[in-house]
Design a protein around this motif. Sequence first.
Motif, PDB file in Angstrom:
ATOM      1  N   SER A 111      51.252  44.100  38.929  1.00 61.09           N
ATOM      2  CA  SER A 111      52.074  42.899  38.826  1.00 61.09           C
ATOM      3  C   SER A 111      52.744  42.816  37.471  1.00 61.09           C
ATOM      4  O   SER A 111      53.851  42.311  37.342  1.00 61.09           O
ATOM      5  CB  SER A 111      51.219  41.652  39.062  1.00 61.09           C
ATOM      6  OG  SER A 111      50.192  41.557  38.098  1.00 61.09           O
TER       7      SER A 111
ATOM      8  N   ASP B 245      35.002  39.548  32.502  1.00 58.65           N
ATOM      9  CA  ASP B 245      34.836  39.191  33.912  1.00 58.65           C
ATOM     10  C   ASP B 245      33.433  39.500  34.438  1.00 58.65           C
ATOM     11  O   ASP B 245      32.999  38.927  35.439  1.00 58.65           O
ATOM     12  CB  ASP B 245      35.860  39.935  34.773  1.00 58.65           C
ATOM     13  CG  ASP B 245      37.274  39.423  34.555  1.00 58.65           C
ATOM     14  OD1 ASP B 245      37.425  38.354  33.942  1.00 58.65           O
ATOM     15  OD2 ASP B 245      38.229  40.101  34.987  1.00 58.65           O
TER      16      ASP B 245
ATOM     17  N   ARG C 226      41.267  45.304  33.507  1.00 63.42           N
ATOM     18  CA  ARG C 226      40.823  44.001  32.996  1.00 63.42           C
ATOM     19  C   ARG C 226      39.818  44.217  31.866  1.00 63.42           C
ATOM     20  O   ARG C 226      39.354  45.319  31.623  1.00 63.42           O
ATOM     21  CB  ARG C 226      40.191  43.167  34.115  1.00 63.42           C
ATOM     22  CG  ARG C 226      38.985  43.815  34.726  1.00 63.42           C
ATOM     23  CD  ARG C 226      38.549  43.155  36.023  1.00 63.42           C
ATOM     24  NE  ARG C 226      39.587  43.298  37.032  1.00 63.42           N
ATOM     25  CZ  ARG C 226      39.774  44.410  37.756  1.00 63.42           C
ATOM     26  NH1 ARG C 226      39.011  45.471  37.568  1.00 63.42           N
ATOM     27  NH2 ARG C 226      40.727  44.476  38.648  1.00 63.42           N
TER      28      ARG C 226
ATOM     29  N   SER D 101      45.792  45.809  40.924  1.00 60.68           N
ATOM     30  CA  SER D 101      46.798  44.797  41.260  1.00 60.68           C
ATOM     31  C   SER D 101      47.264  44.024  40.037  1.00 60.68           C
ATOM     32  O   SER D 101      48.451  43.692  39.916  1.00 60.68           O
ATOM     33  CB  SER D 101      46.237  43.830  42.310  1.00 60.68           C
ATOM     34  OG  SER D 101      45.028  43.242  41.864  1.00 60.68           O
ATOM     35  N   SER D 102      46.358  43.742  39.110  1.00 58.07           N
ATOM     36  CA  SER D 102      46.747  42.987  37.913  1.00 58.07           C
ATOM     37  C   SER D 102      47.682  43.781  37.023  1.00 58.07           C
ATOM     38  O   SER D 102      48.534  43.223  36.331  1.00 58.07           O
ATOM     39  CB  SER D 102      45.508  42.567  37.124  1.00 58.07           C
ATOM     40  OG  SER D 102      44.793  43.699  36.669  1.00 58.07           O
TER      41      SER D 102
ATOM     42  N   ARG E 191      41.123  47.051  29.561  1.00 64.42           N
ATOM     43  CA  ARG E 191      42.502  46.608  29.342  1.00 64.42           C
ATOM     44  C   ARG E 191      42.781  46.414  27.853  1.00 64.42           C
ATOM     45  O   ARG E 191      43.850  46.782  27.355  1.00 64.42           O
ATOM     46  CB  ARG E 191      42.768  45.308  30.103  1.00 64.42           C
ATOM     47  CG  ARG E 191      44.250  44.943  30.147  1.00 64.42           C
ATOM     48  CD  ARG E 191      44.491  43.679  30.948  1.00 64.42           C
ATOM     49  NE  ARG E 191      45.908  43.406  31.087  1.00 64.42           N
ATOM     50  CZ  ARG E 191      46.574  43.416  32.215  1.00 64.42           C
ATOM     51  NH1 ARG E 191      45.952  43.707  33.331  1.00 64.42           N
ATOM     52  NH2 ARG E 191      47.864  43.138  32.256  1.00 64.42           N
TER      53      ARG E 191
ATOM     54  N   ASP F 241      52.317  42.194  33.088  1.00 65.39           N
ATOM     55  CA  ASP F 241      52.482  41.027  32.243  1.00 65.39           C
ATOM     56  C   ASP F 241      53.283  41.354  30.991  1.00 65.39           C
ATOM     57  O   ASP F 241      53.396  40.542  30.084  1.00 65.39           O
ATOM     58  CB  ASP F 241      51.119  40.450  31.849  1.00 65.39           C
ATOM     59  CG  ASP F 241      50.275  41.428  31.032  1.00 65.39           C
ATOM     60  OD1 ASP F 241      50.772  42.527  30.717  1.00 65.39           O
ATOM     61  OD2 ASP F 241      49.130  41.075  30.700  1.00 65.39           O
TER      62      ASP F 241
END
Length: 251
Positions: A52, A194, A23, A48-49, A27, A54
């Motif tokens: 998954s 974040d 993130r 996890s991001s 990222r 994108d």
Amino acid sequence: MEMQSLKQRRFEARTAIVTGAARGIGRGIAQRLAEEGCRIACWDNDVSSLESGDGSFAALVQDVDLADARAVEAAFAATLESFGHVDIVVNNAGINGPVVPIEDYPVDAWNRVLAVDLNSVFHTCRLAVPHMRARGAGRIVNVASIVGKEGHPNICAYSAAKAGVIGLTKSIARELAGTGVTVNGIAPAITETDLFREMTEEHIEASKARIPMGRFLTVPEIAAMVAWIASDECSFTTGFTFDLSGGRATY
């Protein structure tokens, strides 16, 4: 068009480890390097991001507790097994920790911030340095902070850890001068990520007020700087920490 084509080929056939890549700043850096042809190993303690997906970039995703030396050793071995070599390491993983006066700062929180923000850089560099030295080339980029240079009230652990990253960067760079491996850092001002969730509104506004440009730093601006430092174009600078401070830095 020719310059854009050159940038797209800049990291072709190269491999980068980016820590804290799930993130935010990490990222953004990973994505920028991938866009220029780099193979990416994304290390984070919560992937996890990335798992998954994108579709923004492809990578080797590894769940790593970067404060744990053995976990870092295992991740480095797995990266070598997948890619064969490592050309670039970006040590970005970090946490902010509490925003409280030193007399109220929990000892456990102090230890955790230093473990993630400073010790993790040591763990990764300890493995990357001999590998890169043997290859006669490499780029290490350590993400520090402007508060590592100037300090900031009520975040003593974060300020201390980032000052340590700057000192570690200088030390390793001198060990490797002349080997083809450069070690540099960056010292960003506050960036909207974040980590804002860990800060008080007063701390965020006070940090923004210190920036003469009157705005927060953006992730793409950081990624662009890191990409240049990691490239062959940055060949005669080592042991330096580049400011991204919007005019805040005083030295």
